[in-house]
Motif scaffolding. Structure first.
Motif, PDB file in Angstrom:
ATOM      1  N   ARG A  73       0.837  -1.202   0.000  1.00  0.00           N
ATOM      2  CA  ARG A  73       0.000   0.000   0.000  1.00  0.00           C
ATOM      3  C   ARG A  73       0.872   1.251   0.000  1.00  0.00           C
ATOM      4  NH1 ARG A  73      -4.069  -0.347   4.499  1.00  0.00           N
ATOM      5  NH2 ARG A  73      -2.142  -0.316   5.670  1.00  0.00           N
ATOM      6  N   PHE A  74       1.989   1.220   0.760  1.00  0.00           N
ATOM      7  CA  PHE A  74       2.914   2.349   0.768  1.00  0.00           C
ATOM      8  C   PHE A  74       3.506   2.558  -0.626  1.00  0.00           C
ATOM      9  CE2 PHE A  74       7.202   4.040   1.089  1.00  0.00           C
ATOM     10  CZ  PHE A  74       6.999   5.183   1.849  1.00  0.00           C
ATOM     11  N   ARG A  75       3.910   1.471  -1.272  1.00  0.00           N
ATOM     12  CA  ARG A  75       4.510   1.578  -2.608  1.00  0.00           C
ATOM     13  C   ARG A  75       3.506   2.091  -3.633  1.00  0.00           C
ATOM     14  NH1 ARG A  75       8.287  -3.834  -2.616  1.00  0.00           N
ATOM     15  NH2 ARG A  75       9.907  -2.918  -1.318  1.00  0.00           N
ATOM     16  N   ARG A  76       2.256   1.651  -3.536  1.00  0.00           N
ATOM     17  CA  ARG A  76       1.227   2.155  -4.460  1.00  0.00           C
ATOM     18  C   ARG A  76       0.986   3.633  -4.229  1.00  0.00           C
ATOM     19  NH1 ARG A  76      -1.922  -2.533  -3.191  1.00  0.00           N
ATOM     20  NH2 ARG A  76      -2.992  -1.193  -1.720  1.00  0.00           N
ATOM     21  N   ARG A  77       0.957   4.018  -2.977  1.00  0.00           N
ATOM     22  CA  ARG A  77       0.652   5.405  -2.651  1.00  0.00           C
ATOM     23  C   ARG A  77       1.783   6.347  -3.035  1.00  0.00           C
ATOM     24  NH1 ARG A  77      -1.373   6.189   3.173  1.00  0.00           N
ATOM     25  NH2 ARG A  77      -3.165   5.199   2.224  1.00  0.00           N
ATOM     26  N   TYR A  78       3.025   5.979  -2.712  1.00  0.00           N
ATOM     27  CA  TYR A  78       4.151   6.884  -2.909  1.00  0.00           C
ATOM     28  C   TYR A  78       5.058   6.480  -4.061  1.00  0.00           C
ATOM     29  CZ  TYR A  78       2.545   8.571   1.550  1.00  0.00           C
ATOM     30  OH  TYR A  78       1.776   9.077   2.553  1.00  0.00           O
ATOM     31  N   GLY A  79       4.776   5.360  -4.694  1.00  0.00           N
ATOM     32  CA  GLY A  79       5.560   4.949  -5.849  1.00  0.00           C
ATOM     33  C   GLY A  79       6.889   4.337  -5.470  1.00  0.00           C
ATOM     34  N   THR A  80       7.495   3.602  -6.432  1.00  0.00           N
ATOM     35  CA  THR A  80       8.793   2.983  -6.195  1.00  0.00           C
ATOM     36  C   THR A  80       9.794   3.427  -7.250  1.00  0.00           C
ATOM     37  OG1 THR A  80       8.118   1.066  -7.484  1.00  0.00           O
ATOM     38  CG2 THR A  80       7.821   0.938  -5.109  1.00  0.00           C
ATOM     39  N   GLY A  81       9.506   4.559  -7.865  1.00  0.00           N
ATOM     40  CA  GLY A  81      10.411   5.071  -8.906  1.00  0.00           C
ATOM     41  C   GLY A  81      11.670   5.645  -8.300  1.00  0.00           C
TER      42      GLY A  81
END
Length: 91
Positions: A73-81
């Motif tokens: 959920r953190f990665r979806r919200r803030y991205g992993t770019g």
């Protein structure tokens, strides 16, 4: 002590429906519903959702936390770019 200012304390049965346990104790609470206790006497009964017989703090049970779901959920919200400055994110 002043007289007639304290509430009346009486024996009351508290019944925990989740754990299927009942406790006889003294309380100022009253109920219209009655139950026959183990000693053969009739007492007011109050149903409670949680007591020491069913609460995780007293039973030693813990909630299962979905840490993998939190990370996703953190990665979806803030991205992993990439982070600002061209560096890859540590996440």
């Amino acid at each position: 002590m002043k007289s007639r200012i304290h509430p009346v304390s009486r024996p009351v049965v508290f019944r925990d429906r989740a754990a299927d346990v009942a406790f006889l104790t003294r309380s100022t609470a009253d109920s219209g519903e009655r139950v026959v206790w183990e000693d053969g006497n009739t007492y007011p009964v109050i149903d409670v959702e949680t007591s020491s017989a069913s609460h995780p703090f007293y039973t030693g049970g813990t909630r299962v936390l979905d840490t993998a779901g939190r990370v996703e959920r953190f990665r979806r919200r803030y991205g992993t770019g990439e982070a600002p400055g061209g560096r890859p994110n540590a996440a």
